[in-house]
Design an enzyme around this catalytic site. Structure first.
Site, PDB file in Angstrom:
ATOM      1  N   HIS A  62      44.628  31.207  -5.466  1.00 49.81           N
ATOM      2  CA  HIS A  62      43.665  30.510  -4.613  1.00 49.81           C
ATOM      3  C   HIS A  62      42.575  29.987  -5.556  1.00 49.81           C
ATOM      4  O   HIS A  62      42.258  30.642  -6.553  1.00 49.81           O
ATOM      5  CB  HIS A  62      42.932  31.438  -3.648  1.00 49.81           C
ATOM      6  CG  HIS A  62      43.774  32.276  -2.737  1.00 49.81           C
ATOM      7  ND1 HIS A  62      44.346  33.454  -3.119  1.00 49.81           N
ATOM      8  CD2 HIS A  62      44.080  32.115  -1.419  1.00 49.81           C
ATOM      9  CE1 HIS A  62      44.984  33.983  -2.087  1.00 49.81           C
ATOM     10  NE2 HIS A  62      44.850  33.190  -1.056  1.00 49.81           N
TER      11      HIS A  62
ATOM     12  N   ASP B 115      40.093  32.590  -6.603  1.00 48.39           N
ATOM     13  CA  ASP B 115      40.504  33.647  -7.548  1.00 48.39           C
ATOM     14  C   ASP B 115      40.166  33.270  -8.976  1.00 48.39           C
ATOM     15  O   ASP B 115      39.963  34.136  -9.816  1.00 48.39           O
ATOM     16  CB  ASP B 115      42.030  33.857  -7.535  1.00 48.39           C
ATOM     17  CG  ASP B 115      42.586  34.037  -6.155  1.00 48.39           C
ATOM     18  OD1 ASP B 115      41.868  34.592  -5.304  1.00 48.39           O
ATOM     19  OD2 ASP B 115      43.750  33.621  -5.933  1.00 48.39           O
TER      20      ASP B 115
ATOM     21  N   GLU C 285      52.201  30.085   5.935  1.00 45.44           N
ATOM     22  CA  GLU C 285      52.505  31.523   5.819  1.00 45.44           C
ATOM     23  C   GLU C 285      52.138  32.225   7.127  1.00 45.44           C
ATOM     24  O   GLU C 285      50.956  32.430   7.424  1.00 45.44           O
ATOM     25  CB  GLU C 285      51.730  32.110   4.636  1.00 45.44           C
ATOM     26  CG  GLU C 285      52.047  33.563   4.385  1.00 45.44           C
ATOM     27  CD  GLU C 285      51.374  34.104   3.131  1.00 45.44           C
ATOM     28  OE1 GLU C 285      51.280  33.366   2.127  1.00 45.44           O
ATOM     29  OE2 GLU C 285      50.937  35.264   3.169  1.00 45.44           O
TER      30      GLU C 285
ATOM     31  N   GLU D  19      56.095  36.670   4.413  1.00 45.96           N
ATOM     32  CA  GLU D  19      55.637  37.897   3.746  1.00 45.96           C
ATOM     33  C   GLU D  19      56.146  39.128   4.482  1.00 45.96           C
ATOM     34  O   GLU D  19      56.038  39.222   5.704  1.00 45.96           O
ATOM     35  CB  GLU D  19      54.101  37.902   3.696  1.00 45.96           C
ATOM     36  CG  GLU D  19      53.531  39.149   3.029  1.00 45.96           C
ATOM     37  CD  GLU D  19      52.075  38.981   2.637  1.00 45.96           C
ATOM     38  OE1 GLU D  19      51.691  37.865   2.211  1.00 45.96           O
ATOM     39  OE2 GLU D  19      51.328  39.958   2.751  1.00 45.96           O
TER      40      GLU D  19
ATOM     41  N   ASP E 221      56.534  36.061   0.085  1.00 46.56           N
ATOM     42  CA  ASP E 221      55.523  36.938  -0.486  1.00 46.56           C
ATOM     43  C   ASP E 221      56.085  38.345  -0.382  1.00 46.56           C
ATOM     44  O   ASP E 221      56.249  38.894   0.710  1.00 46.56           O
ATOM     45  CB  ASP E 221      54.192  36.822   0.273  1.00 46.56           C
ATOM     46  CG  ASP E 221      53.309  35.732  -0.297  1.00 46.56           C
ATOM     47  OD1 ASP E 221      53.761  34.989  -1.194  1.00 46.56           O
ATOM     48  OD2 ASP E 221      52.149  35.620   0.153  1.00 46.56           O
TER      49      ASP E 221
ATOM     50  N   ASP F 269      49.823  45.538   1.535  1.00 50.50           N
ATOM     51  CA  ASP F 269      50.157  44.808   0.296  1.00 50.50           C
ATOM     52  C   ASP F 269      50.525  45.727  -0.866  1.00 50.50           C
ATOM     53  O   ASP F 269      50.017  45.579  -1.987  1.00 50.50           O
ATOM     54  CB  ASP F 269      48.979  43.902  -0.128  1.00 50.50           C
ATOM     55  CG  ASP F 269      48.793  42.707   0.802  1.00 50.50           C
ATOM     56  OD1 ASP F 269      49.763  42.307   1.466  1.00 50.50           O
ATOM     57  OD2 ASP F 269      47.680  42.166   0.845  1.00 50.50           O
TER      58      ASP F 269
HETATM   59  C1  XLS Z   1      47.042  37.502   3.347  1.00 49.54           C
HETATM   60  C2  XLS Z   1      47.947  36.515   2.782  1.00 49.54           C
HETATM   61  C3  XLS Z   1      47.411  35.725   1.602  1.00 49.54           C
HETATM   62  C4  XLS Z   1      48.248  34.510   1.361  1.00 49.54           C
HETATM   63  C5  XLS Z   1      47.615  33.458   0.557  1.00 49.54           C
HETATM   64  O1  XLS Z   1      47.429  38.356   4.132  1.00 49.54           O
HETATM   65  O2  XLS Z   1      49.136  37.138   2.459  1.00 49.54           O
HETATM   66  O3  XLS Z   1      47.325  36.536   0.473  1.00 49.54           O
HETATM   67  O4  XLS Z   1      49.457  34.863   0.766  1.00 49.54           O
HETATM   68  O5  XLS Z   1      46.430  33.008   1.101  1.00 49.54           O
HETATM   69 NI    NI Z   2      50.720  36.347   1.390  1.00 51.99          NI
HETATM   70 NI    NI Z   3      49.327  39.153   3.379  1.00 53.44          NI
END
Ligand code: XLS
Ligand code: NI
Ligand code: NI
EC number: 5.3.1.5
Length: 433
Positions: free
Chosen positions: A99, A102, A230, A266, A294, A307
């Protein structure tokens, strides 16, 4: 070289019997699986945010990590990039993702933030020229700063919509300049906390128009990569509009974007939506919108997006099975949207988390490939649906309800239930693990 990863060697494949922690046991980039190198199947990416920008906070406490690059200056942003590329080299990963927030310090104004972004794009471009690792995708952080608290494109304030447009435009330009293969939009604040203050119809319409504008701009600048949404059902917003893959598909259809936009799926978000990871992948593939993943895992008790790095190859084999059945990635890849726990303070923790994640995925890929190559599961699936190959069955889908119904009396149909064989099929999965 910075001091951060000193004494940590480059990680090499040493096979399942490797004695060192600092070795791959399963990830062997050059090993050919189903006619393709493992590295080209998996297309691993490191997420800049979790490994280099996250301070280790949780809802009850702040920073636990003490990183020499933490702070707001451009010098520290460059140090962060130096360390990041040292880690990419150690791991041998082909890709990374970021991002804007970051990798560049936030400025006092949009113009200053943009100058910082452009300067860091130059710096990262130089890094990419000197190293193997390239950009899988870029994205804009439109959820951390307080200006986004009520949404970005779905904000009730049109000035925030404008700010979101400027931010995404800047990040698409950055992604194009760095040769990124995808551009991702994740809308953590594109949702609501309470319907009592929300015009849901207006917000959804604005989100749809915003995405159309993103696609128009992509074509205008000649960005050849994929635009990826996403999905996530909630967190941080109580309800998010991009709930899951099927919801996103309905949204894309509504705005005429189903041929233009794909999904970045994800694992943890799939679980929050009440699905399995493999369900979301299979759904996207069946709708023709599978883009990228992801990779992470959620704690199954906690109910939020924890995560964590994946460590269960049996479970991930089912996800990679669906990816292989879908024909694998094109522009997509396996991005570790995963972070070490806040007590895992050491440089070694950061490296070994990725080593474990990469090995878990490599092992899962090998299982999935063996499952596919044996054809046992697919033969069973084909046999289960074989009835639909007959002319009479196909004709039913062409004709009306009466014609289909007429078969029952004309042919004296009395369907006989057939075993679904689930446990036998699960035994096959177990066999290849
Ligand atoms: C948050 C998301 C984020 C995206 C990118 O839950 O997974 O990290 O992958 O903005
Ligand atoms: Ni993500
Ligand atoms: Ni996430």
């Amino acid at each position: 070289m910075t001091e951060f990863f000193k004494n940590i060697p480059a990680i090499r494949y040493e096979g399942p019997d490797a004695t060192s922690e600092f070795a791959f046991r399963y990830y062997n980039p050059d090993e050919v699986i189903l006619g393709k190198r493992m590295e080209d199947h998996l297309r691993f990416a490191v997420a800049y945010w979790h490994s280099f920008a996250w301070p280790g906070g949780d809802p009850f406490g702040g920073q636990t990590f003490d990183r020499p690059w933490f702070g707001d200056s451009m010098d520290l942003a460059r140090l962060k990039a130096d360390v990041a590329f040292e880690m990419f080299d150690i791991l041998g990963v082909p890709f990374y993702c970021f991002h804007d927030a970051d990798m560049r310090p936030e400025g006092a104004t949009f113009a200053e933030s943009k100058r910082n972004l452009d300067a860091m794009v130059d710096y990262l471009g130089q890094k990419q020229a000197d190293h193997k690792t390239q950009l899988l995708w870029g994205t804009a952080n439109m959820f951390s700063n307080r200006r986004w608290m009520s949404g970005a494109a779905t904000n009730p304030d049109p000035d925030v919509y404008a700010y979101a447009a400027a931010t995404v435009k800047a990040n698409m330009d950055a992604t194009l300049t760095l040769g990124g293969q995808n551009y991702v939009l994740w809308g953590g604040r594109e949702g609501y906390e309470t319907l009592l203050n929300t015009d849901l119809a207006a917000e959804r319409a604005h989100a749809g128009r915003f995405l159309q504008q993103v696609v128009e701009y992509k074509h205008k600048i000649g960005f050849k990569g994929a635009i990826l949404i996403e999905p996530k059902p909630q967190e941080p917003s109580k309800h998010q509009y991009d709930y899951d893959v099927a919801t996103v598909y309905g949204f894309l259809k509504d705005f005429g974007l189903e041929k233009e936009v794909q999904v970045n799926i994800e694992q943890g978000h799939a679980i929050l939506a009440g699905h399995s990871f493999e369900h979301e992948i299979a759904m996207a593939a069946s709708l023709g919108i599978f883009g990228s993943i992801d990779m992470n895992r959620n704690d199954y008790q906690s109910g939020w997006d924890t995560d964590q790095f994946p460590n269960n190859h049996a479970e991930k084999a089912l996800a990679f099975y669906e990816i292989l059945r879908a024909g694998g990635y094109t522009t997509g890849g396996t991005n570790f949207d995963a972070k070490v726990r806040r007590q895992s303070l050491d440089a070694e923790d950061l490296i070994l988390a990725h080593v474990g994640g990469m090995d878990t995925c490599a092992r899962a890929l090998k299982c999935a490939a063996a499952m596919l190559e044996s054809d046992e599961l697919e033969a069973n699936r084909r046999a289960r649906y074989a009835g639909w190959e007959t002319d009479a069955a196909k004709a039913m889908l062409e004709g009306g309800l009466e014609a289909a119904a007429a078969r029952v009396t004309a042919e004296g149909l009395e369907p006989q239930p057939v075993s679904g064989r689930q446990e036998r099929l699960e035994n096959l999965w177990n066999k290849y693990i």
